[in-house]
Design an enzyme around this catalytic site. Structure first.
Site, PDB file in Angstrom:
ATOM      1  N   GLY A   1       0.731  -1.389   0.040  1.00  0.00           N
ATOM      2  CA  GLY A   1      -0.076  -0.061  -0.087  1.00  0.00           C
ATOM      3  C   GLY A   1       0.692   1.296  -0.115  1.00  0.00           C
ATOM      4  O   GLY A   1       0.368   2.268  -0.642  1.00  0.00           O
ATOM      5  N   ASN A   2       2.024   1.203   0.541  1.00  0.00           N
ATOM      6  CA  ASN A   2       2.990   2.396   0.863  1.00  0.00           C
ATOM      7  C   ASN A   2       3.379   2.613  -0.753  1.00  0.00           C
ATOM      8  O   ASN A   2       3.938   3.981  -0.964  1.00  0.00           O
ATOM      9  CB  ASN A   2       4.061   2.256   1.719  1.00  0.00           C
ATOM     10  CG  ASN A   2       4.751   1.026   1.191  1.00  0.00           C
ATOM     11  OD1 ASN A   2       4.619   0.077   0.962  1.00  0.00           O
ATOM     12  ND2 ASN A   2       6.336   1.421   1.449  1.00  0.00           N
TER      13      ASN A   2
ATOM     14  N   LYS B   1     -13.138  -9.884   5.613  1.00  0.00           N
ATOM     15  CA  LYS B   1     -12.645  -8.651   5.165  1.00  0.00           C
ATOM     16  C   LYS B   1     -13.547  -7.453   5.293  1.00  0.00           C
ATOM     17  O   LYS B   1     -14.573  -7.463   4.343  1.00  0.00           O
ATOM     18  CB  LYS B   1     -12.112  -8.950   3.714  1.00  0.00           C
ATOM     19  CG  LYS B   1     -11.148  -7.830   3.263  1.00  0.00           C
ATOM     20  CD  LYS B   1      -9.701  -7.743   3.849  1.00  0.00           C
ATOM     21  CE  LYS B   1      -8.797  -6.846   2.985  1.00  0.00           C
ATOM     22  NZ  LYS B   1      -7.502  -6.888   3.653  1.00  0.00           N
TER      23      LYS B   1
ATOM     24  N   LYS C   1      -3.436  -9.670  -2.205  1.00  0.00           N
ATOM     25  CA  LYS C   1      -2.521  -9.225  -3.354  1.00  0.00           C
ATOM     26  C   LYS C   1      -1.489 -10.243  -3.326  1.00  0.00           C
ATOM     27  O   LYS C   1      -0.713 -10.532  -4.373  1.00  0.00           O
ATOM     28  CB  LYS C   1      -2.206  -8.030  -3.552  1.00  0.00           C
ATOM     29  CG  LYS C   1      -1.429  -7.294  -2.508  1.00  0.00           C
ATOM     30  CD  LYS C   1       0.081  -6.947  -3.189  1.00  0.00           C
ATOM     31  CE  LYS C   1       0.857  -6.269  -2.082  1.00  0.00           C
ATOM     32  NZ  LYS C   1       0.653  -6.498  -0.687  1.00  0.00           N
TER      33      LYS C   1
ATOM     34  N   LYS D   1       2.167 -12.230   3.590  1.00  0.00           N
ATOM     35  CA  LYS D   1       3.603 -12.132   2.901  1.00  0.00           C
ATOM     36  C   LYS D   1       4.420 -13.266   3.214  1.00  0.00           C
ATOM     37  O   LYS D   1       4.864 -13.696   1.940  1.00  0.00           O
ATOM     38  CB  LYS D   1       4.084 -10.735   3.209  1.00  0.00           C
ATOM     39  CG  LYS D   1       3.380  -9.543   3.002  1.00  0.00           C
ATOM     40  CD  LYS D   1       4.101  -8.365   3.486  1.00  0.00           C
ATOM     41  CE  LYS D   1       3.265  -7.141   3.091  1.00  0.00           C
ATOM     42  NZ  LYS D   1       1.800  -7.271   3.482  1.00  0.00           N
TER      43      LYS D   1
END
Length: 314
Positions: free
Chosen positions: A11-12, A129, A213, A275
């Protein structure tokens, strides 16, 4: 031959936590992001990009539902498709310019990407979510009865709609991505892909879900035979005992070590855990390859073995 690398942008890479949630502010951040991506391309790698879309798809949904008395609200899968389009447009524009400054004229293309999920995925039974705006309890109950949404109270801030986060199973447009790959930087599987299910007659149908993602990027890395899966986030290294006095940054991690850390609860769900799990899945499928988790600004250094956390089979 050039090494293939799938890069998952956190997101960053799209917006600053301190900046406004506007398209203009996003483009400003994306321009800085693309300077780093262009450097990776100049190092000789064949690149495919995957990005998140959580905040963006939430704002699109909010705008659509807010204007429902003026124009019909769009279904969630359509909002996801819209987010792929405008995020991809920003990356295309900024990366093309960053490459041109380096005399590296490579096409950059966004592919609206559908990702097949299984209708029987357990995630659909327990949606977790949160998406879209906050509602009062009374409003939430009305929406639940009228539209069949699953609504849950969110940390004392109000009620929100929650959707499932199923695992991606197949990338519908993978043949197009493979065809473009050797000559083009592709932006695909945005937000994990637009979640669709396959009907008995072969037709695809969009569903209200959010695909992680990082798992979408991992599936892409498998499908195109990438040499490296790189997951970029806000921190330079994966750490154990994170934010504690005895925090330890990891430069490498095997599958066995990663399993042990997960059992210890070292990685936060919804943050570092997916991740690490995506990286593990990739090296489990390709034991002779590697995954890297690091920060955007350290990506080139990590590829050169100077920093980051490298996840390997053993």
């Amino acid at each position: 031959m050039a090494e293939k690398i799938v890069i998952a942008l956190g997101g960053n890479a799209l917006q600053s936590g301190k900046g406004e949630a506007t398209a203009e502010a996003q483009l400003k951040v994306v321009k800085k992001t693309c300077e780093h991506i262009a450097d990776i391309s100049c190092a000789g790698y064949e690149i495919g990009l995957v990005h998140g879309n959580g905040p963006q798809v939430g704002r699109i949904l909010l705008a659509s539902e807010t204007a429902k008395d003026v124009t019909p609200a769009m279904p969630f899968d359509v909002c996801g498709a819209q987010s792929q389009g405008y995020i991809g447009y920003h990356i295309q524009q900024a990366l093309r310019y960053a490459l041109a400054k380096r005399n590296r004229n490579i096409p950059v293309v966004t592919i609206e990407t559908q990702t097949i999920v299984e209708r029987k995925d357990p995630a659909f039974k327990t949606p977790t979510k949160p998406i879209g705006p906050f509602y009062t309890e009374e409003e939430a109950k009305r929406m639940q009865e009228a539209k069949g949404y699953t609504m849950k109270e969110d940390a004392g801030r109000g009620w929100r709609r929650v959707v499932a986060s199923p695992l991606p199973r197949k990338i519908v447009e993978i043949d197009a991505i493979r065809t473009l790959w050797p000559s083009t930087i592709t932006i695909s599987v945005g937000g994990g892909g637009i979640p669709v299910v396959e009907k008995r007659n072969g037709a695809l149908e969009g569903v209200a879900a959010v695909i992680d993602k990082d798992f979408g990027a991992e599936l892409l890395a498998e499908e195109i035979g990438a040499d490296i899966l790189m997951i970029l986030t806000e921190v330079e290294n994966v750490a154990i005992n994170f934010n504690k006095p005895d925090q330890k940054n990891l430069t490498s991690m095997t599958l066995e070590e990663a399993d042990r850390y997960i059992e210890e609860g070292q990685f936060a769900p919804g943050s570092m855990l997916p991740k690490v799990e995506a990286a593990m899945k990739f090296v489990r499928t390709y034991p002779n390859k590697k995954a890297i988790i690091t920060s955007l600004d350290k990506a080139v250094d990590a590829l050169n073995g100077k920093t980051g956390t490298v996840i390997t089979f053993a």
